[in-house]
Design a protein around this motif. Structure first.
Motif, PDB file in Angstrom:
ATOM      1  N   SER A  13       0.833  -1.213   0.000  1.00 60.70           N
ATOM      2  CA  SER A  13       0.000   0.000   0.000  1.00 60.70           C
ATOM      3  C   SER A  13       0.860   1.253   0.000  1.00 60.70           C
ATOM      4  CB  SER A  13      -0.932   0.009   1.215  1.00 60.70           C
ATOM      5  OG  SER A  13      -1.843  -1.057   1.135  1.00 60.70           O
ATOM      6  N   LEU A  14       1.974   1.213   0.743  1.00 60.94           N
ATOM      7  CA  LEU A  14       2.898   2.345   0.741  1.00 60.94           C
ATOM      8  C   LEU A  14       3.468   2.544  -0.654  1.00 60.94           C
ATOM      9  CD1 LEU A  14       4.570   4.551   2.076  1.00 60.94           C
ATOM     10  CD2 LEU A  14       6.235   2.767   2.704  1.00 60.94           C
ATOM     11  N   ARG A  15       3.858   1.478  -1.295  1.00 63.99           N
ATOM     12  CA  ARG A  15       4.389   1.557  -2.666  1.00 63.99           C
ATOM     13  C   ARG A  15       3.372   2.208  -3.584  1.00 63.99           C
ATOM     14  NH1 ARG A  15       4.139  -1.159  -7.549  1.00 63.99           N
ATOM     15  NH2 ARG A  15       6.119  -1.247  -8.693  1.00 63.99           N
ATOM     16  N   GLU A  16       2.126   1.776  -3.509  1.00 68.15           N
ATOM     17  CA  GLU A  16       1.089   2.346  -4.372  1.00 68.15           C
ATOM     18  C   GLU A  16       0.871   3.826  -4.089  1.00 68.15           C
ATOM     19  OE1 GLU A  16      -0.192   1.096  -7.146  1.00 68.15           O
ATOM     20  OE2 GLU A  16       1.262  -0.467  -6.705  1.00 68.15           O
ATOM     21  N   LEU A  17       0.929   4.215  -2.819  1.00 62.58           N
ATOM     22  CA  LEU A  17       0.761   5.623  -2.464  1.00 62.58           C
ATOM     23  C   LEU A  17       1.901   6.458  -3.019  1.00 62.58           C
ATOM     24  CD1 LEU A  17      -1.146   7.542  -0.874  1.00 62.58           C
ATOM     25  CD2 LEU A  17       0.412   7.252   1.060  1.00 62.58           C
ATOM     26  N   ARG A  18       3.118   5.949  -2.879  1.00 64.54           N
ATOM     27  CA  ARG A  18       4.291   6.657  -3.402  1.00 64.54           C
ATOM     28  C   ARG A  18       4.209   6.804  -4.921  1.00 64.54           C
ATOM     29  NH1 ARG A  18       8.321  10.339  -3.359  1.00 64.54           N
ATOM     30  NH2 ARG A  18      10.242   9.516  -4.224  1.00 64.54           N
ATOM     31  N   SER A  43      12.297  -3.041  -0.054  1.00 71.78           N
ATOM     32  CA  SER A  43      12.646  -1.625   0.127  1.00 71.78           C
ATOM     33  C   SER A  43      11.517  -0.877   0.817  1.00 71.78           C
ATOM     34  CB  SER A  43      12.939  -0.954  -1.213  1.00 71.78           C
ATOM     35  OG  SER A  43      14.112  -1.457  -1.765  1.00 71.78           O
ATOM     36  N   TRP A  44      10.303  -1.224   0.475  1.00 74.64           N
ATOM     37  CA  TRP A  44       9.139  -0.566   1.078  1.00 74.64           C
ATOM     38  C   TRP A  44       8.930  -1.068   2.510  1.00 74.64           C
ATOM     39  CZ3 TRP A  44       7.888   3.359  -1.884  1.00 74.64           C
ATOM     40  CH2 TRP A  44       8.218   3.285  -3.239  1.00 74.64           C
ATOM     41  N   LEU A  54      11.526   6.431   9.453  1.00 78.67           N
ATOM     42  CA  LEU A  54      10.119   6.530   9.824  1.00 78.67           C
ATOM     43  C   LEU A  54       9.330   6.884   8.577  1.00 78.67           C
ATOM     44  CD1 LEU A  54       7.817   6.943  12.026  1.00 78.67           C
ATOM     45  CD2 LEU A  54       8.452   9.364  11.923  1.00 78.67           C
ATOM     46  N   MET A  55       8.230   6.202   8.365  1.00 74.20           N
ATOM     47  CA  MET A  55       7.307   6.589   7.306  1.00 74.20           C
ATOM     48  C   MET A  55       5.930   6.727   7.943  1.00 74.20           C
ATOM     49  SD  MET A  55       6.673   7.496   4.225  1.00 74.20           S
ATOM     50  CE  MET A  55       8.234   7.094   3.459  1.00 74.20           C
ATOM     51  N   LEU A  56       5.420   7.933   7.900  1.00 73.16           N
ATOM     52  CA  LEU A  56       4.086   8.198   8.413  1.00 73.16           C
ATOM     53  C   LEU A  56       3.087   8.162   7.273  1.00 73.16           C
ATOM     54  CD1 LEU A  56       4.920  11.214  10.737  1.00 73.16           C
ATOM     55  CD2 LEU A  56       4.467   8.855  11.435  1.00 73.16           C
ATOM     56  N   VAL A  57       1.912   7.668   7.569  1.00 70.42           N
ATOM     57  CA  VAL A  57       0.816   7.713   6.614  1.00 70.42           C
ATOM     58  C   VAL A  57      -0.359   8.415   7.284  1.00 70.42           C
ATOM     59  CG1 VAL A  57       1.521   5.728   5.250  1.00 70.42           C
ATOM     60  CG2 VAL A  57       0.090   5.370   7.250  1.00 70.42           C
ATOM     61  N   ALA A  63      -8.998   5.450   3.863  1.00 68.81           N
ATOM     62  CA  ALA A  63      -8.328   5.937   2.649  1.00 68.81           C
ATOM     63  C   ALA A  63      -6.977   6.550   3.006  1.00 68.81           C
ATOM     64  CB  ALA A  63      -9.196   6.977   1.942  1.00 68.81           C
ATOM     65  N   TRP A  64      -5.943   6.168   2.250  1.00 68.64           N
ATOM     66  CA  TRP A  64      -4.604   6.710   2.453  1.00 68.64           C
ATOM     67  C   TRP A  64      -4.525   8.058   1.735  1.00 68.64           C
ATOM     68  CZ3 TRP A  64       0.118   3.313   3.316  1.00 68.64           C
ATOM     69  CH2 TRP A  64      -0.223   2.199   4.093  1.00 68.64           C
ATOM     70  N   LEU A  65      -4.356   9.132   2.516  1.00 72.85           N
ATOM     71  CA  LEU A  65      -4.398  10.482   1.963  1.00 72.85           C
ATOM     72  C   LEU A  65      -3.071  11.223   1.986  1.00 72.85           C
ATOM     73  CD1 LEU A  65      -7.798  11.690   3.434  1.00 72.85           C
ATOM     74  CD2 LEU A  65      -7.331  10.732   1.160  1.00 72.85           C
ATOM     75  N   GLY A  66      -2.066  10.644   2.625  1.00 75.99           N
ATOM     76  CA  GLY A  66      -0.787  11.340   2.668  1.00 75.99           C
ATOM     77  C   GLY A  66       0.296  10.465   3.251  1.00 75.99           C
ATOM     78  N   MET A  67       1.523  10.935   3.066  1.00 79.40           N
ATOM     79  CA  MET A  67       2.677  10.221   3.601  1.00 79.40           C
ATOM     80  C   MET A  67       3.811  11.205   3.809  1.00 79.40           C
ATOM     81  SD  MET A  67       4.175   8.267   0.329  1.00 79.40           S
ATOM     82  CE  MET A  67       4.613   9.185  -1.125  1.00 79.40           C
ATOM     83  N   ALA A  68       4.741  10.803   4.660  1.00 80.12           N
ATOM     84  CA  ALA A  68       5.915  11.622   4.921  1.00 80.12           C
ATOM     85  C   ALA A  68       6.957  10.754   5.598  1.00 80.12           C
ATOM     86  CB  ALA A  68       5.553  12.809   5.812  1.00 80.12           C
ATOM     87  N   GLY A  69       8.171  10.764   5.069  1.00 80.27           N
ATOM     88  CA  GLY A  69       9.239   9.948   5.613  1.00 80.27           C
ATOM     89  C   GLY A  69      10.331  10.772   6.266  1.00 80.27           C
TER      90      GLY A  69
END
Length: 160
Positions: A13-18, A43-44, A54-57, A63-69
């Protein structure tokens, strides 16, 4: 809106968001869509399992609306680098980007960091304005962007 660290079982899911972020705003990132598509799932997963990353979602109603590492800088003691800030277009204007930056700053403080660093595309005025509003200042360092070597990014930093 929930902001939390990504879990290992959410690597796909992180990969798809990125990849969604890179499709929506390719001009804003140093990496290219093609290079990120080639990364293995491990890697993900590393974003969820590493003590130095750290990877925040950001989620709302599932629904995944954002991310920040963020990651500990390998060469600069006391420094944490910020990565991959992205907020979905339908979630912008609600202060989510600011919340994601401050959540990463809190993580960095907990590690004992004294400085945050990030890079922004030189022509990404919205990102630069956001970061300057949060106390970041340009360091004077520039680097070419792997996604488009003809473009440059600027480094910005702020103390914690």
């Amino acid at each position: 809106m929930e902001i939390r660290p990504v879990r290992r079982d959410e690597a796909a899911s992180l990969r798809e968001l990125r990849l969604r972020a890179l499709r929506e705003a390719p001009h804003a990132y140093f990496a290219s869509l093609e290079s990120e598509e080639r990364l293995p799932l491990s890697s993900w997963e590393e974003w969820a399992t590493s003590r130095d990353k750290l990877m925040l979602v950001a989620l709302e109603d599932g629904a995944w609306l954002g991310m920040a590492g963020a990651s500990v800088h390998p060469d600069r003691s006391g420094t944490v680098r910020l990565w991959w800030l992205w907020v979905a277009p339908n979630a912008r204007g609600r202060g989510l980007a600011r919340r994601l930056v401050e959540a990463r700053a809190e993580w960095a403080r907990d590690l004992g960091a004294v400085r945050l660093e990030l890079a922004a595309a030189e022509n990404n005025e919205a990102a630069k304005a956001l970061y300057q509003g949060l106390g970041f200042v340009p360091t004077g360092e520039r680097r070419s962007m792997a996604s488009d070597p003809a473009r440059a990014g600027i480094l910005m930093a702020r103390p914690l």
